[in-house]
Motif scaffolding. Structure first.
Motif, mmCIF file in Angstrom:
data_model
loop_
_atom_site.group_PDB
_atom_site.id
_atom_site.type_symbol
_atom_site.label_atom_id
_atom_site.label_comp_id
_atom_site.label_asym_id
_atom_site.label_seq_id
_atom_site.Cartn_x
_atom_site.Cartn_y
_atom_site.Cartn_z
ATOM 1 N N CYS A 1 10.024 8.500 6.569
ATOM 2 C CA CYS A 1 9.448 8.410 7.914
ATOM 3 C C CYS A 1 9.556 9.755 8.606
ATOM 4 C CB CYS A 1 10.167 7.318 8.709
ATOM 5 S SG CYS A 1 9.734 7.292 10.460
ATOM 6 N N CYS B 1 3.061 4.151 9.723
ATOM 7 C CA CYS B 1 3.507 2.893 10.329
ATOM 8 C C CYS B 1 2.736 1.668 9.810
ATOM 9 C CB CYS B 1 3.409 2.974 11.844
ATOM 10 S SG CYS B 1 4.546 4.196 12.526
ATOM 11 N N ASP C 1 4.073 0.661 6.437
ATOM 12 C CA ASP C 1 5.503 0.349 6.558
ATOM 13 C C ASP C 1 5.712 -0.984 7.276
ATOM 14 O OD1 ASP C 1 8.191 0.907 6.042
ATOM 15 O OD2 ASP C 1 8.477 1.548 8.110
HETATM 16 S S1 SF4 Z 1 7.263 1.777 11.477
HETATM 17 FE FE1 SF4 Z 1 8.165 2.818 9.703
HETATM 18 S S2 SF4 Z 1 6.955 4.687 9.538
HETATM 19 FE FE2 SF4 Z 1 6.606 3.927 11.602
HETATM 20 S S3 SF4 Z 1 8.150 4.940 12.868
HETATM 21 FE FE3 SF4 Z 1 9.004 2.995 12.198
HETATM 22 S S4 SF4 Z 1 10.172 3.480 10.362
HETATM 23 FE FE4 SF4 Z 1 8.767 5.184 10.731
#
Ligand code: SF4
Length: 374
Positions: free
Chosen positions: A329, A336, A339
């Motif tokens: 990340c 996002c 993820d």
């Molecule tokens: S959703 Fe996943 S990729 Fe997005 S900020 Fe949070 S941890 Fe990082």
């Protein structure tokens, strides 16, 4: 000074600056004890390793008692004012961790407080206590054994109520107001009752002296301070000793504020239909950047991300895997959208299995606790 910074255990959504707790209230950092935890208890709980449990009072003395084979008990409670959510699960994980280590367990369902302070319907409170709190604890793995006690505040043993009366003699209103701020009779009763919840396991009537540990959210520290003051004053008369405590961070709601049953759109309940839970998670506030291009260039901010917090608290138990998500990340390699999809799959898998157990657990609640008759 402590007067400038007062904690309110009855406020529904306080945001805390945790370092103030170290400065004003003498709470010590938990991290320093981690090597000792490993030595005495074995592998620390993930919430300890990851700094979610961040502070303590006298936890070192609990470790010492455990190491030398003395009796140790965990006391905790739930206010049955709404449905059981992932913030509650964090407490359940701690209960089950200590139960497996052989701690005696006392769990109070704070129905008196829910009635008097939150002004909720009594029938509803009892039903919620049974079928949300006790049932979810069972489904999460709480075992029934002779060292595990669950009770409702309005349906317990006489010496517990005697303690509440006795405690009222050695505490003044001025002292209580210094701890809690303005008070009404219901809150005075609730505070003294909580002190009895915390201290009663030490009485002969409840099996004799044991060291008591109370894991709490930081906003509950006023109750710990009151119980510790009361223990000092009843040391000679009742043989009470100060309870120890640990402090955990709140889990954030999905908008970044506190997770709470009064904010259902931003809170995931363990009984939420899976599609509802997944939808909530997919709408959660992340630490992502405004555009994909920016995220690839600057990286995301997992520290600000409620999805990442779900990984830390609940969804990823493997520290290496968690570190990998963090680095990907931060390095802009993880976006996002995909993820969130991955987090949603983990959440759905957990809930599917949990809800199967929850349905069966509902039939067993009365094996664990006797509800009040009215
Ligand atoms: S959703 Fe996943 S990729 Fe997005 S900020 Fe949070 S941890 Fe990082």
């Amino acid at each position: 000074m402590a007067e400038e910074f007062r904690l309110d255990p009855w406020a529904s959504a306080v945001r805390l600056e945790y370092e103030k707790l170290f400065r004003y209230f003498g709470i010590k950092p938990f991290r320093e004890l981690l090597p000792r935890v490993t030595e005495v208890l074995g592998e620390p709980l993930h919430l300890m390793r990851r700094g979610v449990i961040f502070g303590h009072r006298d936890f070192d003395s609990v470790l010492e008692a455990y190491r030398s084979g003395e009796r140790v008990a965990l006391v905790t409670g739930f206010m049955p004012s709404g449905r059981f959510h992932f913030g509650h699960k964090m407490v359940a994980d701690q209960i089950i961790y200590y139960q497996k280590l052989g701690f005696e367990i006392f769990i109070v369902i704070a129905d008196a407080e829910a009635y008097a302070v939150r002004k909720l319907d009594r029938r509803k409170v009892i039903e919620t206590g049974l079928y949300e709190y006790v049932a979810n604890l069972i489904a999460l793995g709480l075992e029934k054994n002779r060292h595990t006690h669950i009770y409702f505040q309005t349906n317990y043993e006489t010496p517990y109520y005697r303690l509440i009366q006795m405690f009222s003699r050695k505490i003044t209103m001025a002292e209580m107001e210094a701890i809690y701020g303005d008070l009404e009779p219901g809150k005075v009763m609730a505070a003294l009752t909580q002190a009895a919840d915390i201290l009663h396991p030490q009485l002969d009537y409840f099996g004799g002296f044991k060291h008591v540990l109370v894991p709490v959210g930081a906003d509950q520290d006023p109750h710990i301070r009151l119980a510790r003051d009361i223990a000092d004053r009843f040391e000679n008369e009742l043989g009470l000793r100060r309870p120890a405590s640990t402090y955990h961070r709140f889990q954030s709601g999905l908008d970044g504020n506190k997770m709470s049953s009064s904010r259902p759109d931003y809170t995931i309940f363990l009984s939420d239909p899976i599609d509802v839970a997944v939808r909530k998670l997919k709408n959660a506030l992340t630490g992502g950047r405004a555009t994909v291009e920016e995220q690839r260039r600057l990286g995301g901010e997992p520290e600000k991300c409620t999805v990442y917090e779900f990984y830390v608290y609940h969804l990823v138990r493997d520290d290496k895997k968690l570190a990998r998500i963090y680095q990907e990340c931060r390095g802009g390699r993880l976006l996002c959208g995909p993820d969130k999809q991955y987090a949603a799959e983990l959440l759905a898998k957990f809930l599917e299995e949990h809800q199967r157990k929850l349905e069966k657990a509902k039939d067993r609640v009365l094996e664990y606790v006797e509800p009040p008759s009215f």
